[in-house]
Design a protein around this motif. Structure first.
Motif, short mmCIF file in Angstrom:
data_model
loop_
_atom_site.label_atom_id
_atom_site.label_comp_id
_atom_site.label_asym_id
_atom_site.label_seq_id
_atom_site.Cartn_x
_atom_site.Cartn_y
_atom_site.Cartn_z
N LEU A 16 0.95 -1.24 0.06
CA LEU A 16 0.13 -0.05 0.22
C LEU A 16 0.72 1.14 -0.18
N LEU A 17 1.90 1.32 0.79
CA LEU A 17 2.78 2.45 0.94
C LEU A 17 3.61 2.67 -0.48
N LEU A 18 4.04 1.72 -1.19
CA LEU A 18 4.53 1.77 -2.48
C LEU A 18 3.62 2.14 -3.29
N LEU A 19 2.42 1.65 -3.49
CA LEU A 19 1.27 2.11 -4.35
C LEU A 19 1.04 3.56 -3.98
N LYS A 20 0.97 4.08 -2.88
CA LYS A 20 0.69 5.50 -2.81
C LYS A 20 1.86 6.45 -3.30
N ALA A 21 3.14 6.00 -3.16
CA ALA A 21 4.02 6.58 -3.78
C ALA A 21 4.11 6.90 -5.04
N PHE A 22 3.90 5.60 -5.63
CA PHE A 22 3.95 5.35 -7.27
C PHE A 22 2.72 6.42 -7.88
N ALA A 23 1.35 6.20 -7.31
CA ALA A 23 0.39 7.06 -7.63
C ALA A 23 0.50 8.35 -7.30
N LEU A 24 1.20 8.79 -6.35
CA LEU A 24 1.34 10.41 -5.90
C LEU A 24 2.32 10.88 -6.95
N ARG A 25 3.27 10.29 -7.19
CA ARG A 25 4.35 10.75 -8.07
C ARG A 25 3.90 11.02 -9.36
N HIS A 26 3.11 10.08 -10.03
CA HIS A 26 2.65 10.31 -11.36
C HIS A 26 1.50 11.25 -11.51
N LEU A 27 0.48 11.34 -10.52
CA LEU A 27 -0.58 12.32 -10.38
C LEU A 27 0.06 13.55 -10.29
N GLN A 28 1.16 13.88 -9.81
CA GLN A 28 1.81 15.20 -9.70
C GLN A 28 2.25 15.49 -10.76
N ARG A 29 2.94 14.66 -11.45
CA ARG A 29 3.50 14.92 -12.78
C ARG A 29 2.36 15.25 -13.92
N LEU A 30 1.45 14.62 -13.69
CA LEU A 30 0.22 14.76 -14.91
C LEU A 30 -0.43 16.19 -14.23
N ALA A 31 -0.64 16.54 -13.13
CA ALA A 31 -1.36 17.59 -12.73
C ALA A 31 -0.43 18.91 -12.91
N ASP A 32 0.87 18.96 -12.71
CA ASP A 32 1.65 19.84 -13.16
C ASP A 32 1.75 20.23 -14.67
N SER A 33 1.46 19.08 -15.37
CA SER A 33 1.59 19.30 -16.77
C SER A 33 0.48 20.11 -17.29
N GLY A 34 -0.67 20.14 -16.63
CA GLY A 34 -1.83 20.93 -16.75
C GLY A 34 -2.72 20.12 -17.70
N VAL B 70 -6.53 13.39 -2.73
CA VAL B 70 -7.17 12.19 -1.99
C VAL B 70 -6.05 11.18 -1.84
N VAL B 71 -4.96 10.98 -2.51
CA VAL B 71 -4.10 10.23 -2.52
C VAL B 71 -3.02 10.54 -1.35
N SER B 72 -2.69 11.93 -1.38
CA SER B 72 -1.65 12.31 -0.49
C SER B 72 -2.32 12.52 0.94
N SER B 73 -3.88 12.60 1.29
CA SER B 73 -4.52 12.44 2.35
C SER B 73 -4.76 11.29 3.02
N THR B 74 -4.28 10.23 2.29
CA THR B 74 -4.44 8.75 2.79
C THR B 74 -3.20 8.53 3.63
N ARG B 75 -3.58 8.44 5.03
CA ARG B 75 -2.33 8.28 6.06
C ARG B 75 -1.87 7.05 6.35
N LEU B 76 -1.09 6.84 7.39
CA LEU B 76 -0.45 5.70 7.53
C LEU B 76 -1.35 4.94 8.58
N PRO B 77 -2.13 5.59 9.39
CA PRO B 77 -3.19 4.63 10.09
C PRO B 77 -4.12 3.97 9.38
N PHE B 78 -4.61 4.64 8.34
CA PHE B 78 -5.40 3.66 7.39
C PHE B 78 -4.69 2.38 6.78
N PHE B 79 -3.56 2.48 6.38
CA PHE B 79 -2.71 1.49 5.92
C PHE B 79 -2.49 0.59 6.91
#
Length: 360
Positions: free
Chosen positions: A25-43, A54-63
């Motif tokens: 789950l932690l790896l999936l969060k890091a992977f998804a967050l990195r790609h979403l940030q890149r796509l969002a920054d590209s506009g 949503v992905v960044s607000s998913t915290r360790l207690p839930f995982f």
């Protein structure tokens, strides 16, 4: 294999499964967050900003909770224990979905308020209240979904809450008064965020309109907090909605001023105030009366801009022009003066002699 060894094997398997799920789950969060940030920054897609939040607000207690439940599910449990595990899944998943929804509402409202704060402050105020109402509705629905899946009778619960709500409303009627006052502020709009208002002897710029309080930032820098209900009971002066500013100022000139200069002065004042480079509309200028120290004049004009700094700049220009004209004409301003008349008294001996002659 005896029972203790079997139990140890199950615990080890559950621990390994929990650890594997947590790492995944932690790896999936890091992977998804990195790609979403890149796509969002590209506009490419603005909506990806919400997915990123949503992905960044998913915290360790839930995982951690998901990993533990996934690990415990590998152990053979009794029907009662399985039911409690299912309840735990419901609580964790519904709570996280509510957190995701709350985050989306916060981001959406924050972006909308940032866009409307300058263009339409009234809409910004409404959006803040709408966001708060949306979060309350979201968490209320999440609580009802949890209770329904946990086996509670929602219908009976709602009826009980209705009866209890009356008692609670009586106990917190002051708070409810503030809440309804905030709704009144949002609908009637006596002021909005960004307005400069005066309430009794307090003045400041509206920074926040909440459910219970409204907060102003005073000219000296401190924050002033008003209860909404008490605020609406006061007379509010909203200076931002001023279309133009009426200005009245007085001054005096010396009594020794020649009469022809006194007669010329109202016309001179009209010419000064009506100058083309000033944003003003002249009203009147009169020789008002006789003061203690001089001849008093009163001038009335309108500043065609509500900005206080503009008003002060114009008043300064008028004062300087008036000072220049009076000095050119050798007319002085009035200033406090006192004239003392001394009466000559007779010498004491002379007065006594005259009194003796009169007695003889």
């Amino acid at each position: 294999m005896n029972y203790p060894e079997f139990l140890s094997y199950d615990i080890a398997l559950a621990a390994c499964a929990a650890l594997a799920v947590l790492i995944t789950l932690l790896l999936l969060k890091a992977f998804a967050l990195r790609h979403l940030q890149r796509l969002a920054d590209s506009g490419r897609l603005h909506i990806l900003r919400y997915a990123e939040q949503v992905v960044s607000s998913t915290r360790l207690p839930f995982f951690t909770g998901v990993a533990l439940l996934a690990g415990v599910s590998q152990i053979k449990l009794s029907p009662m224990q399985d039911r409690w595990i299912n309840y735990a899944w419901v609580v964790i998943l519904v709570s996280q979905i509510a957190l995701w929804g709350s985050r989306i509402i916060s981001v959406a409202i924050g972006n909308a308020v940032a866009r409307q704060r300058t263009a339409d402050p009234a809409t910004a105020t409404h959006l803040l209240l709408a966001g708060l109402a949306g979060r309350i509705l979201l968490w209320s629905t999440a609580a009802l979904v949890m209770l329904d899946n946990l086996g509670f009778n929602i219908t009976t619960l709602m009826a009980s809450l209705g009866i209890g709500g009356i008692a609670v409303a009586l106990a917190v009627q002051n708070i409810l008064g503030d809440v309804f006052s905030s709704v009144s502020i949002a609908l009637d709009k006596p002021f909005v965020i960004g307005d400069f208002i005066i309430v009794d002897n307090y003045m400041g710029t509206v920074e926040h309109v909440g459910l219970k309080t409204t907060r102003l930032r005073s000219l000296s820098g401190e924050q002033i907090v008003f209860s909404n209900a008490e605020l609406l009971k006061c007379r509010i002066r909203n200076y931002r909605r001023m279309q133009e500013r009426r200005v009245v100022f007085e001054f005096g000139i010396a009594y020794e001023t020649p009469q022809q200069e006194v007669e010329r002065l109202p016309q001179t004042l009209m010419e000064i105030v009506s100058a083309d480079y000033l944003q003003t509309r002249f009203d009147r200028a009169h020789f008002k009366g006789y003061g203690e120290s001089g001849l008093m004049f009163e001038v009335v004009y309108h500043v065609l801009d509500a900005d206080y700094n503009v008003y002060m700049d114009i008043q300064q220009e008028i004062n300087l022009a008036l000072l220049t004209v009076l000095r050119e004409r050798n007319v002085s301003f009035a200033y406090p003066r006192r004239m003392v008349h001394v009466t000559h008294l007779a010498e004491p001996q002379e007065s006594a002699g005259q009194a003796g002659k009169l007695a003889a």
